[in-house]
Design a protein around this motif. Structure first.
Motif, short mmCIF file in Angstrom:
data_model
loop_
_atom_site.label_atom_id
_atom_site.label_comp_id
_atom_site.label_asym_id
_atom_site.label_seq_id
_atom_site.Cartn_x
_atom_site.Cartn_y
_atom_site.Cartn_z
N GLY A 139 -17.11 -6.57 42.75
CA GLY A 139 -17.22 -7.04 44.13
C GLY A 139 -16.06 -7.92 44.56
N SER A 140 -15.27 -8.39 43.62
CA SER A 140 -14.16 -9.26 43.98
C SER A 140 -12.92 -8.44 44.33
CB SER A 140 -13.84 -10.24 42.85
OG SER A 140 -13.47 -9.55 41.68
N GLY A 141 -12.16 -8.90 45.28
CA GLY A 141 -10.93 -8.26 45.67
C GLY A 141 -9.77 -8.88 44.92
N THR A 168 -5.35 -8.18 43.43
CA THR A 168 -4.10 -7.42 43.39
C THR A 168 -3.59 -7.43 41.96
OG1 THR A 168 -3.58 -8.09 45.65
CG2 THR A 168 -1.76 -7.26 44.32
N GLN A 176 -3.69 -3.17 45.41
CA GLN A 176 -4.68 -4.12 45.91
C GLN A 176 -5.97 -3.34 46.11
OE1 GLN A 176 -3.66 -5.88 49.65
NE2 GLN A 176 -5.39 -7.28 49.63
N GLY A 177 -7.09 -3.95 45.70
CA GLY A 177 -8.35 -3.24 45.84
C GLY A 177 -9.54 -4.10 45.48
N GLU A 178 -10.66 -3.42 45.30
CA GLU A 178 -11.92 -4.08 44.99
C GLU A 178 -12.36 -3.68 43.59
OE1 GLU A 178 -16.59 -4.14 46.43
OE2 GLU A 178 -15.11 -3.01 47.58
N LEU A 179 -12.74 -4.67 42.81
CA LEU A 179 -13.23 -4.43 41.46
C LEU A 179 -14.68 -3.98 41.53
CD1 LEU A 179 -11.67 -4.82 38.85
CD2 LEU A 179 -12.80 -7.01 38.58
N ARG A 180 -15.00 -2.91 40.85
CA ARG A 180 -16.37 -2.38 40.83
C ARG A 180 -16.80 -2.09 39.41
NH1 ARG A 180 -16.08 2.07 45.71
NH2 ARG A 180 -15.38 0.63 47.33
N LEU A 189 -10.88 -0.67 39.19
CA LEU A 189 -10.38 -1.13 40.49
C LEU A 189 -10.33 0.05 41.45
CD1 LEU A 189 -9.19 -3.66 41.96
CD2 LEU A 189 -6.95 -2.76 41.34
N HIS A 190 -10.96 -0.08 42.60
CA HIS A 190 -10.89 0.94 43.65
C HIS A 190 -9.82 0.50 44.65
CE1 HIS A 190 -14.45 3.53 42.77
NE2 HIS A 190 -14.60 2.55 41.91
N GLN A 226 -7.23 -0.06 47.65
CA GLN A 226 -7.19 -0.07 49.11
C GLN A 226 -5.76 0.14 49.60
OE1 GLN A 226 -8.98 -3.88 49.66
NE2 GLN A 226 -11.06 -3.07 49.56
#
Length: 150
Positions: free
Chosen positions: A16-18, A20, A75-79, A91-92, A94
């Motif tokens: 849930g954390s963003g 880079t 840069q993205g969101e950790l899932r 990392l997804h 963005q």
């Protein structure tokens, strides 16, 4: 602001954390609507899996340049990874930016293992291999321990 190391992301990263990340592409697997990139920054033996969806801006042009050995910033969101995956998080992406390209026809390091004789001929790329990266991390830990002692 310094970028987080992949070693710390794999151990402590919270879904849930963003964030880079930056590093070198170890491998890339393409599907029709997305790609998987294995990213390594030299901080550990493991790679961080990046999922790059076709909806990412500039996907078609950028993903062609993200070959083995290329330097990228993502840069993205950790899932959380799906059940049965090798790692806890992924990392997804963005946004993705290729900082340095690598020609796959001339870049000598690939996913397979390489002999010591082969690596002697490409001394400038040896730190990117798992063996030499592990030796560098051990040396760093020993030197830092001696520094703290004295």
């Amino acid at each position: 602001m310094p970028l987080p190391r992949i070693a710390s992301i794999l151990l402590e990263g919270q879904p849930g954390s963003g964030l880079t990340v930056a590093g070198w592409v170890r491998t890339r697997r393409d599907n029709p609507n997305f790609s998987f990139i294995e990213l390594n920054d030299g901080s550990c033996m493991s790679n961080l899996q990046i999922v790059v969806d076709a909806a990412v801006p500039g996907y078609a042009e950028t993903i062609k340049l993200a070959t083995t050995g290329a330097s990228v910033r993502i840069q993205g969101e950790l899932r959380a990874c799906p059940a049965g995956a090798k790692q806890r998080v992924e990392l997804h992406a963005q946004t993705i930016a290729v900082l340095g390209v690598s020609d796959p026809k001339t870049y000598p390091l690939q996913k397979k293992g390489h002999s010591w004789e082969f690596l002697r001929g490409i001394a400038h790329l040896r730190p990117r291999t798992n063996t030499f990266g592990a030796m560098a991390r051990v040396r760093n830990t020993v030197c830092w321990s001696i520094h703290r002692f004295f």
